[in-house]
Scaffold this active site. Structure first.
Site, PDB file in Angstrom:
ATOM      1  N   GLN A   1     130.171  18.791  37.328  1.00  0.00           N
ATOM      2  CA  GLN A   1     130.194  17.689  36.365  1.00  0.00           C
ATOM      3  C   GLN A   1     129.441  16.477  36.947  1.00  0.00           C
ATOM      4  OE1 GLN A   1     133.468  19.472  36.890  1.00  0.00           O
ATOM      5  NE2 GLN A   1     132.512  20.756  35.367  1.00  0.00           N
TER       6      GLN A   1
ATOM      7  N   THR B   1     135.939  14.740  31.761  1.00  0.00           N
ATOM      8  CA  THR B   1     136.636  15.969  32.088  1.00  0.00           C
ATOM      9  C   THR B   1     137.958  15.577  32.753  1.00  0.00           C
ATOM     10  OG1 THR B   1     136.412  18.168  33.056  1.00  0.00           O
ATOM     11  CG2 THR B   1     135.494  16.330  34.349  1.00  0.00           C
TER      12      THR B   1
ATOM     13  N   ARG C   1     153.357  19.183  37.363  1.00  0.00           N
ATOM     14  CA  ARG C   1     154.012  20.011  38.384  1.00  0.00           C
ATOM     15  C   ARG C   1     154.644  21.277  37.811  1.00  0.00           C
ATOM     16  NH1 ARG C   1     157.033  14.927  40.515  1.00  0.00           N
ATOM     17  NH2 ARG C   1     156.950  14.646  38.271  1.00  0.00           N
TER      18      ARG C   1
ATOM     19  N   SER D   1     112.124  16.567  41.896  1.00  0.00           N
ATOM     20  CA  SER D   1     111.987  17.895  41.326  1.00  0.00           C
ATOM     21  C   SER D   1     111.080  17.812  40.106  1.00  0.00           C
ATOM     22  CB  SER D   1     113.382  18.400  40.960  1.00  0.00           C
ATOM     23  OG  SER D   1     113.289  19.578  40.227  1.00  0.00           O
ATOM     24  N   THR D   2     110.079  18.702  40.079  1.00  0.00           N
ATOM     25  CA  THR D   2     109.094  18.651  38.997  1.00  0.00           C
ATOM     26  C   THR D   2     109.041  19.954  38.204  1.00  0.00           C
ATOM     27  OG1 THR D   2     107.426  19.393  40.550  1.00  0.00           O
ATOM     28  CG2 THR D   2     107.613  17.013  40.252  1.00  0.00           C
TER      29      THR D   2
ATOM     30  N   GLY E   1     128.101  24.618  34.695  1.00  0.00           N
ATOM     31  CA  GLY E   1     127.051  25.616  34.570  1.00  0.00           C
ATOM     32  C   GLY E   1     125.910  25.156  35.445  1.00  0.00           C
ATOM     33  N   HIS E   2     125.704  25.827  36.571  1.00  0.00           N
ATOM     34  CA  HIS E   2     124.675  25.411  37.524  1.00  0.00           C
ATOM     35  C   HIS E   2     123.574  26.459  37.561  1.00  0.00           C
ATOM     36  CE1 HIS E   2     127.884  22.839  39.821  1.00  0.00           C
ATOM     37  NE2 HIS E   2     127.723  22.493  38.558  1.00  0.00           N
TER      38      HIS E   2
ATOM     39  N   ASP F   1     109.001  16.075  35.510  1.00  0.00           N
ATOM     40  CA  ASP F   1     107.970  16.714  34.677  1.00  0.00           C
ATOM     41  C   ASP F   1     108.255  16.592  33.187  1.00  0.00           C
ATOM     42  OD1 ASP F   1     110.131  18.538  35.663  1.00  0.00           O
ATOM     43  OD2 ASP F   1     109.327  19.835  34.092  1.00  0.00           O
TER      44      ASP F   1
ATOM     45  N   LYS G   1     122.135  19.891  39.733  1.00  0.00           N
ATOM     46  CA  LYS G   1     122.824  20.065  41.025  1.00  0.00           C
ATOM     47  C   LYS G   1     122.587  21.466  41.593  1.00  0.00           C
ATOM     48  CE  LYS G   1     126.673  19.012  38.936  1.00  0.00           C
ATOM     49  NZ  LYS G   1     126.158  18.564  37.613  1.00  0.00           N
TER      50      LYS G   1
ATOM     51  N   ASN H   1     133.867  25.151  33.322  1.00  0.00           N
ATOM     52  CA  ASN H   1     133.157  24.190  32.469  1.00  0.00           C
ATOM     53  C   ASN H   1     131.793  23.872  33.060  1.00  0.00           C
ATOM     54  OD1 ASN H   1     134.519  22.917  34.595  1.00  0.00           O
ATOM     55  ND2 ASN H   1     135.069  21.092  33.446  1.00  0.00           N
TER      56      ASN H   1
ATOM     57  N   GLY I   1     126.720  14.934  34.164  1.00  0.00           N
ATOM     58  CA  GLY I   1     126.581  16.364  34.442  1.00  0.00           C
ATOM     59  C   GLY I   1     125.191  16.884  34.108  1.00  0.00           C
ATOM     60  N   ASP I   2     124.934  18.130  34.522  1.00  0.00           N
ATOM     61  CA  ASP I   2     123.663  18.808  34.240  1.00  0.00           C
ATOM     62  C   ASP I   2     122.452  18.082  34.805  1.00  0.00           C
ATOM     63  OD1 ASP I   2     125.100  20.732  32.824  1.00  0.00           O
ATOM     64  OD2 ASP I   2     124.968  19.588  30.960  1.00  0.00           O
TER      65      ASP I   2
HETATM   66  P1  GDP Z   1     123.691  21.287  36.926  1.00  0.00           P
HETATM   67  O1  GDP Z   1     124.878  21.549  36.070  1.00  0.00           O
HETATM   68  O2  GDP Z   1     123.655  19.886  37.452  1.00  0.00           O
HETATM   69  O3  GDP Z   1     123.498  22.308  38.007  1.00  0.00           O
HETATM   70  O4  GDP Z   1     122.426  21.406  35.967  1.00  0.00           O
HETATM   71  P2  GDP Z   1     122.147  22.592  34.910  1.00  0.00           P
HETATM   72  O5  GDP Z   1     121.711  23.785  35.658  1.00  0.00           O
HETATM   73  O6  GDP Z   1     123.257  22.721  33.943  1.00  0.00           O
HETATM   74  O7  GDP Z   1     120.957  21.941  34.083  1.00  0.00           O
HETATM   75  C1  GDP Z   1     119.745  21.620  34.654  1.00  0.00           C
HETATM   76  C2  GDP Z   1     118.637  22.428  33.940  1.00  0.00           C
HETATM   77  O8  GDP Z   1     117.363  21.886  34.274  1.00  0.00           O
HETATM   78  C3  GDP Z   1     118.577  23.871  34.362  1.00  0.00           C
HETATM   79  O9  GDP Z   1     118.128  24.636  33.267  1.00  0.00           O
HETATM   80  C4  GDP Z   1     117.534  23.876  35.472  1.00  0.00           C
HETATM   81  O10 GDP Z   1     116.882  25.138  35.613  1.00  0.00           O
HETATM   82  C5  GDP Z   1     116.575  22.843  34.963  1.00  0.00           C
HETATM   83  N1  GDP Z   1     115.880  22.059  35.988  1.00  0.00           N
HETATM   84  C6  GDP Z   1     116.330  21.615  37.194  1.00  0.00           C
HETATM   85  N2  GDP Z   1     115.409  20.823  37.779  1.00  0.00           N
HETATM   86  C7  GDP Z   1     114.362  20.764  36.930  1.00  0.00           C
HETATM   87  C8  GDP Z   1     113.109  20.070  36.941  1.00  0.00           C
HETATM   88  O11 GDP Z   1     112.788  19.341  37.861  1.00  0.00           O
HETATM   89  N3  GDP Z   1     112.305  20.235  35.849  1.00  0.00           N
HETATM   90  C9  GDP Z   1     112.632  21.022  34.802  1.00  0.00           C
HETATM   91  N4  GDP Z   1     111.787  21.110  33.791  1.00  0.00           N
HETATM   92  N5  GDP Z   1     113.806  21.683  34.743  1.00  0.00           N
HETATM   93  C10 GDP Z   1     114.658  21.536  35.780  1.00  0.00           C
HETATM   94  P1  IMO Z   2     128.016  20.729  35.206  1.00  0.00           P
HETATM   95  O1  IMO Z   2     128.712  21.044  36.503  1.00  0.00           O
HETATM   96  C1  IMO Z   2     127.921  18.606  31.409  1.00  0.00           C
HETATM   97  C2  IMO Z   2     131.774  17.708  29.540  1.00  0.00           C
HETATM   98  C3  IMO Z   2     132.018  18.412  28.226  1.00  0.00           C
HETATM   99  C4  IMO Z   2     132.867  17.375  27.508  1.00  0.00           C
HETATM  100  C5  IMO Z   2     133.723  16.828  28.642  1.00  0.00           C
HETATM  101  C6  IMO Z   2     135.113  17.439  28.739  1.00  0.00           C
HETATM  102  O2  IMO Z   2     127.248  21.858  34.637  1.00  0.00           O
HETATM  103  O3  IMO Z   2     127.236  19.482  35.356  1.00  0.00           O
HETATM  104  P2  IMO Z   2     135.930  19.809  29.639  1.00  0.00           P
HETATM  105  O4  IMO Z   2     135.635  21.182  29.135  1.00  0.00           O
HETATM  106  O5  IMO Z   2     135.526  19.586  31.052  1.00  0.00           O
HETATM  107  O6  IMO Z   2     137.341  19.382  29.371  1.00  0.00           O
HETATM  108  O7  IMO Z   2     135.010  18.850  28.714  1.00  0.00           O
HETATM  109  O8  IMO Z   2     133.016  17.087  29.844  1.00  0.00           O
HETATM  110  N1  IMO Z   2     131.429  18.581  30.674  1.00  0.00           N
HETATM  111  C7  IMO Z   2     130.173  18.747  31.134  1.00  0.00           C
HETATM  112  N2  IMO Z   2     129.004  18.257  30.693  1.00  0.00           N
HETATM  113  N3  IMO Z   2     127.949  19.369  32.515  1.00  0.00           N
HETATM  114  C8  IMO Z   2     129.112  19.829  32.999  1.00  0.00           C
HETATM  115  O9  IMO Z   2     129.219  20.494  34.183  1.00  0.00           O
HETATM  116  C9  IMO Z   2     130.306  19.563  32.278  1.00  0.00           C
HETATM  117  N4  IMO Z   2     131.610  19.877  32.452  1.00  0.00           N
HETATM  118  C10 IMO Z   2     132.275  19.262  31.480  1.00  0.00           C
HETATM  119  O10 IMO Z   2     130.819  18.685  27.541  1.00  0.00           O
HETATM  120  O11 IMO Z   2     132.051  16.343  27.037  1.00  0.00           O
HETATM  121 MG    MG Z   3     125.310  22.224  34.146  1.00  0.00          MG
END
Ligand code: GDP
Ligand code: IMO
Ligand code: MG
Length: 422
Positions: free
Chosen positions: A222, A237, A141, A411-412, A40-41, A331, A16, A38, A12-13
């Protein structure tokens, strides 16, 4: 652009949200198919910063259709709050949002149950959003679905069926306070009117958009290693974050998705507990965490940090059938002298090229690294692959050769404009 799915290939994170936002102009319809709040984009452009949890990242683009699919677990209270917040920031949500009647409702009780469990001896480090219990009730169910909000009488019956045994558990096992049926029921009734107009059969809707030639982007939440089946169980998850989940969670056939784009961070992070073979520790982890701002978008927790893991990535590429990769956060590595990439593991002396299914074994793996030279210069304002420092080009080519998938976006920086297309 053909109908595509965006899938995170790590924990995750991966970024996306940024990639969906970047591609948004080429698509008409955006579908979230799994998970819930759960997720966070993050989307950043100009001086704006949006954190989306339930709504697809496409929502901030005018004239786009957004859909919350049947595979999601939706907390209706969070959803209303997210809609209101976005509206107050000028985002139009009127006639462009549709929610599946079949998506499961996250009840406040599930968050209470999750909290009680997580305060026990074997916490998973969840986000506390009630996701696990919601999918548990779905599969038993007994769960409530968004459509149930429209049927006041049966809603109460169904709620009672959930609450009676749950209260027994809460009172007698967790020694905690019981949940009041009347209060829960009236809370749900108080919001059902606000959601009524969004609820439709989204599978039929998406399929008709497809037949009219609209371009669909399925936005994964995720990541592959958090998938309930294919992830590092039980530290996962409770949804299917992989390609199968995109189809089941939206109600479309495999013929509807033409391209699968994997999002990969140039290193690895994970939030919560569980095995993480390439994890690195202070002071280097602090440096990368701070530079990459690696703090959870949903919970604010510091993300654990590690080197890129090619064994895990090959696995994720195969499971999802990835056609191309978007590599993010290059970056963040700009200042490192050396960059390590895990190419295989060792388990009690034996070389391993796959992910063990037992977390206990995974925790004991010793990663083996290839060390690549860093580039020690900023990459954020660079506009083409050829302008990147040679070492950065080599790093990217090394990943492509090992994963056998082209890296088409690099992505930079967090903003839209901080991206290189190839
Ligand atoms: P997601 O859950 O996959 O959508 O990712 P998140 O948004 O939770 O986490 C990605 C974080 O990295 C966010 O704070 C974005 O603003 C940041 N981000 C995305 N691409 C880049 C990048 O190329 N460089 C840097 N420094 N930050 C980035
Ligand atoms: P995005 O879409 C990162 C992780 C939680 C925990 C496990 C189970 O932003 O990439 P849950 O609350 O889903 O039952 O937690 O999954 N987790 C994530 N980690 N990014 C996410 O979503 C996540 N969604 C769940 O931290 O380890
Ligand atoms: Mg996220």
């Amino acid at each position: 652009m053909e109908n595509s799915v965006i899938i995170g290939l790590q924990w995750g994170d991966e970024g996306k949200g940024k990639i969906v936002d970047l591609l948004a102009k080429d698509f008409d319809v955006f579908v979230r198919y799994g998970g819930g709040a759960n997720a966070g984009h993050t989307v950043r452009f100009e001086d704006k910063h949006f954190a989306l949890h339930l709504l697809p990242s496409g929502i901030i683009h005018p004239n786009k259709i957004c859909i919350l699919g049947n595979g999601m677990a939706i907390d209706p209270f969070s959803l209303i709050a997210e809609i209101e917040t976005l509206k107050s920031r000028g985002v139009k949500i009127n006639g462009n949002l549709f929610i599946s009647e079949k998506a499961h409702l996250v009840l406040p009780h599930y968050q209470i149950l999750e909290r009680l469990r997580e305060s026990g001896t074997h916490p998973l480090g969840t986000t506390g959003k009630g996701i696990g219990p919601t999918y548990e009730y779905k599969h038993s169910r007994l769960g409530l679905r968004m459509g149930d909000l429209l049927y006041e009488k049966t809603l109460k019956e169904k709620l009672k069926n959930i609450l009676e045994p749950l209260n027994f558990l809460i009172k007698n096992y967790y020694k905690s306070e019981e949940i009041d049926l009347e209060v829960s029921y009236s809370n749900l009734l108080s919001i059902s009117e606000k959601l009524r107009n969004y609820l439709v059969d989204t599978s039929t809707l998406i399929n008709s958009f497809i037949s009219f030639g609209k371009k669909i982007l399925f936005e994964g939440a995720q990541g592959t290693l958090l998938d309930i089946d294919h992830g590092t169980y039980p530290f996962v998850t409770s949804s299917h974050c992989t390609i199968g989940g995109a189809l089941t969670g939206s109600g479309v056939s495999h013929k509807s998705v033409k391209k699968c784009i994997g999002v990969v961070k140039a290193y690895t992070t994970r939030v919560g507990k569980g095995p993480f073979p390439t994890e690195i520790f202070p002071p280097l982890s602090d440096k990368i965490r701070n530079r990459g701002n690696e703090f959870g978008t949903t919970t604010g927790r510091p993300r654990r940090v590690g080197w890129l893991d090619l064994v895990a990535l090959r696995y994720a590429v195969n499971i999802n059938g990835i056609d191309e990769i978007a590599l993010t956060k290059l970056d963040v590595l700009d200042e490192l002298l050396d960059i390590q990439v895990c190419t295989k593991y060792r388990e009690r002396g034996t070389e391993i090229y796959s992910l063990p299914s037992q977390w206990e074994i995974m925790e004991k793996l010793v990663p083996e690294y290839e060390v690549l030279p860093g580039w020690s210069c900023p990459t954020t304002s660079i506009k083409s692959f050829m302008e990147l420092p040679k070492q950065a080009q080599k790093y990217i080519e090394f990943l492509e050769e090992n994963l056998k998938v082209p890296i088409k976006m690099i992505s930079t920086g967090p903003r839209r404009e901080e991206t290189i297309f190839r």
